[in-house]
Design a protein around this motif. Sequence first.
Motif, PDB file in Angstrom:
ATOM      1  N   TYR A  30       0.817  -1.217   0.000  1.00 29.09           N
ATOM      2  CA  TYR A  30       0.000   0.000   0.000  1.00 29.09           C
ATOM      3  C   TYR A  30       0.850   1.266   0.000  1.00 29.09           C
ATOM      4  O   TYR A  30       0.630   2.181  -0.802  1.00 29.09           O
ATOM      5  CB  TYR A  30      -0.927  -0.024   1.220  1.00 29.09           C
ATOM      6  N   TYR A  33       2.425   1.992  -3.338  1.00 31.75           N
ATOM      7  CA  TYR A  33       1.479   2.530  -4.317  1.00 31.75           C
ATOM      8  C   TYR A  33       1.257   4.017  -4.102  1.00 31.75           C
ATOM      9  O   TYR A  33       1.280   4.815  -5.057  1.00 31.75           O
ATOM     10  CB  TYR A  33       0.133   1.799  -4.215  1.00 31.75           C
ATOM     11  N   ASN A  65       1.304  -7.676  -6.255  1.00 27.95           N
ATOM     12  CA  ASN A  65       0.876  -7.115  -4.977  1.00 27.95           C
ATOM     13  C   ASN A  65       1.456  -7.884  -3.794  1.00 27.95           C
ATOM     14  O   ASN A  65       1.480  -9.113  -3.796  1.00 27.95           O
ATOM     15  CB  ASN A  65      -0.645  -7.131  -4.878  1.00 27.95           C
ATOM     16  N   VAL A  81      -4.448   1.473  -5.362  1.00 24.27           N
ATOM     17  CA  VAL A  81      -4.115   0.847  -6.648  1.00 24.27           C
ATOM     18  C   VAL A  81      -4.757   1.624  -7.792  1.00 24.27           C
ATOM     19  O   VAL A  81      -4.107   1.924  -8.810  1.00 24.27           O
ATOM     20  CB  VAL A  81      -4.562  -0.628  -6.665  1.00 24.27           C
ATOM     21  N   ILE A 106       0.004  -7.069 -11.611  1.00 26.16           N
ATOM     22  CA  ILE A 106      -0.090  -5.651 -11.956  1.00 26.16           C
ATOM     23  C   ILE A 106       1.205  -5.114 -12.541  1.00 26.16           C
ATOM     24  O   ILE A 106       1.199  -4.127 -13.277  1.00 26.16           O
ATOM     25  CB  ILE A 106      -0.527  -4.823 -10.732  1.00 26.16           C
TER      26      ILE A 106
END
Length: 238
Positions: A30, A33, A65, A81, A106
Motif C-alpha cells: 500500500y 502505491y 501485490n 491501486v 499488476i
Amino acid sequence: METENLIVTTKDNIKIVRLNKPKKKNAIDYNMYVRMAEILKDAAIDEDISIVVLTGTGDFYCSGNDLSANDVPMKTLFAAVVEFVKTLITFPKLLIALVNGPAIGIAVTTLALCDFVFTSENAYFCTPFSKLNIVAEGASSITFPKLLGERTALKMLIMDYKMPAKEALECGLISFLYKDEEFHEKAWDCISEISKLPMDSVLGTKKLIRRVDMEALLRATELEINEIEKISLSRSKL
C-alpha cells in the motif's frame, strides 16, 4: 522523503524509480502505491523532468501485490491501486519500464500503460488473476486485447499463461529485448538517446496518441476494481 522499499534518483531530465524489496521480489504494498503515485504527480509538473523510468532491484522486476505487508483495509488498498493506475494513464511525460527480470500481475498489466518497455531475456510475464480469484486489472481489459489480440489476451488474463520475453516482443507487449549481459548498457544507451529528442515534439505525439483511449482506460480501471471488490466481498461472506 523516500522509504527503503523505493529508491528514487534523478539523472539529467530522467527520474528513476526503483522498486527495492528484493527479498519479496519487489512486490508492491500500500505505502509503495501511494508514494509512487505521488512521485509521478510531482514529475508531471516538474519542468526539469521529461522521463520517468520504472525498474526493480535484483533478479525480479516485480512480483505484483504484496498483500502480506498491507495493514490497511482492503478497500483502502484498492483505492491506492486505482489512484496509481490512473496516474500512469494520465501521466503526460514519457514513461519507461526497465524490466530487469520476471513480472507478475499488476507489474505486467501496467507495462501496457508505459510508452517504452526495455526487457532482459530472463524476463517472463504472467497474470495469474483466475488462480487468485480476481479479475483483470490495470486497465488490461482494454489494453491487452488491443496490444495482444483477444485470443492471447484471454490466454494471459484467464489461463495463467507465462509468456516468455521473445513472445512478448513479437506481440507488442514490450518494445526492446536484450541479452542479459548487455541489458543495462544497451537499454540505457537507448533511453539516453530518447532523452535528447525535442520533448515538445515527443510529448505532443504521446498526447495525441493517448487522447483516443484516455477516458476508456480510466473507466476500465474503475470497473475492474469494482469487480474485484465484489469478489472479495462475496468471499468474506463465506
